[in-house]
Design a protein around this motif. Structure first.
Motif, PDB file in Angstrom:
ATOM      1  N   VAL A  63       0.907  -1.225   0.001  1.00 29.16           N
ATOM      2  CA  VAL A  63       0.120  -0.019   0.065  1.00 29.16           C
ATOM      3  C   VAL A  63       0.927   1.157   0.064  1.00 29.16           C
ATOM      4  N   VAL A  64       1.945   1.087   0.895  1.00 24.45           N
ATOM      5  CA  VAL A  64       3.040   2.416   0.655  1.00 24.45           C
ATOM      6  C   VAL A  64       3.639   2.586  -0.763  1.00 24.45           C
ATOM      7  N   GLY A  65       3.925   1.462  -1.186  1.00 23.77           N
ATOM      8  CA  GLY A  65       4.571   1.767  -2.616  1.00 23.77           C
ATOM      9  C   GLY A  65       3.689   2.217  -3.579  1.00 23.77           C
ATOM     10  N   ARG A  66       2.269   1.759  -3.534  1.00 23.99           N
ATOM     11  CA  ARG A  66       1.197   2.243  -4.419  1.00 23.99           C
ATOM     12  C   ARG A  66       1.022   3.748  -4.314  1.00 23.99           C
ATOM     13  N   LEU A  67       0.787   4.449  -2.791  1.00 23.91           N
ATOM     14  CA  LEU A  67       0.661   5.371  -2.541  1.00 23.91           C
ATOM     15  C   LEU A  67       1.692   6.489  -2.890  1.00 23.91           C
ATOM     16  N   GLN A  68       3.013   6.038  -2.751  1.00 27.28           N
ATOM     17  CA  GLN A  68       4.220   6.610  -3.252  1.00 27.28           C
ATOM     18  C   GLN A  68       4.139   6.965  -4.733  1.00 27.28           C
TER      19      GLN A  68
END
Length: 369
Positions: free
Chosen positions: A344-349
């Motif tokens: 999820v962090v990677g997608r948000l970034q």
């Protein structure tokens, strides 16, 4: 020769031609060359040429020698084949001497570490070993084969890949995949398996590294893990080995679970959406769909993004995008969606909803050996 065998181990430097054995046999039997010629119906000149090794000992001649000397034709044929093979091998070795610099294009230190080559010396023997490992006749043929893969690239904007190191990485993956036993490929089976594969993003590496290949093998997908080689930017690859078996290879290039899992589902997108004639090499830094010059890559990107955050959670994700902080919101969404929070962090970034410096502590390290 079995794939990967050392072409220099079983081949002596010199193999006597069968004429030497024939002369020894005649001496033991007390038969002069002229007498053998009369008994076989061959000319004395031809017998002499066979003994000197200037004439081929043909299967017909082997039968005549069997009848006149009592030595089986199969032995004469074997002696002739061994001699001619050794001659051809030496001619091949000499022809390759001018090409030994081709070895310089490869990551020789890694090839030695992987025990593909015994040392980093640029010799004809090492060139033969490398050609044998790749399963190709010569350097020109090797490069033709690589071009014939019609490889599709998602090029990195950060690093320029070394194509020879990349070819080595792909060959490592192919050889490992060919050793894996898989069921015949099932498109419906793989599609049904996707939720279970997605759930593995929550597992520790020591669990998914065993479960992922096992589950995929049941539907005809040979998943192999090959550590990234120096000067390569590849994080994943897809290639059909047979009509019923497809290779999905994954590296640890980025060392983080968000990139690793996106690459995995991206490769599954190629498997399910695209043809069996292409080899796809994934060397992108991206974690979600974007404009791309290749529609196949766009489709695989979209497939991976939707597989990791399905439509059922799209609305909740959009709310998270608008206010991702504090990190507890990300962790709560990940629990609800049933995926690792690092993804999820990677997608948000990637979606510019979260700065690249934030949230990385929620990502887990992926290290392959």
């Amino acid at each position: 020769m079995t794939p990967g065998a050392d072409p220099t181990e079983y081949a002596p430097d010199s193999v006597p031609h069968p004429g030497e054995t024939l002369q020894e046999t005649l001496d033991e039997l007390g038969i002069p060359q002229a007498d053998l010629a009369r008994r076989t119906g061959l000319s004395t000149k031809h017998i002499n040429q066979v003994i000197k090794g200037t004439a081929v000992l043909s299967p017909d001649t082997a039968l005549l020698l069997e009848r006149t000397t009592g030595v089986p034709a199969t032995l004469w044929n074997s002696l002739e084949a061994a001699y001619r093979t050794q001659q051809a091998r030496e001619e091949e070795r000499q022809a390759l001497v001018p090409r030994v610099d081709w070895l310089s294009r490869f990551p020789l230190a890694e090839l030695v570490k992987l025990k593909i080559l015994p040392d980093r010396e640029k010799t004809a023997a090492n060139l033969l070993r490398l050609l044998d490992w790749f399963g190709v006749a010569d350097p020109n043929t090797a490069e033709d084969v690589w071009r014939s893969y019609r490889t599709a690239f998602r090029r990195s904007t950060v690093l320029e890949p070394n194509e020879y190191a990349t070819a080595t990485w792909l060959r490592l993956a192919e050889r490992r995949a060919r050793d894996l036993s898989t069921q015949p490929f099932s498109r419906s089976g793989l599609t049904a398996l996707l939720p279970q594969l997605r759930a593995l993003t929550l597992a520790d590496q020591d669990i998914w590294i065993e479960e992922l290949p096992h589950l995929c093998a049941e539907v005809g997908v040979a998943v192999v893990f090959v550590p990234a080689l120096p000067k390569t930017t590849v994080s994943g690859a897809t290639r059909w080995l047979t009509p019923d078996k497809v290779l999905v290879a994954l590296s640890d290039r980025f060392k983080k679970d968000d990139q690793f899992w996106f690459s995995f589902f991206h490769e599954l997108g190629h498997v399910l959406l695209h043809g069996k004639r292409l080899t796809f090499m994934d060397d992108s830094d991206n974690l979600a769909p974007k404009e791309h010059t290749d529609p196949d890559e766009d489709e695989a990107n979209t497939f991976a993004a939707d597989a990791l955050i399905p439509a059922a959670h799209a609305a909740a994700y959009e709310q998270l995008r608008s206010r991702p902080m504090p990190f507890s919101r990300i962790e709560a969404f990940a629990r609800t969606a049933g995926i690792a929070p690092g993804i999820v962090v990677g997608r948000l970034q990637h979606d510019h909803a979260l700065a690249w410096k934030y949230g990385n502590q929620l990502k887990r390290t992926v290290t392959l050996e």
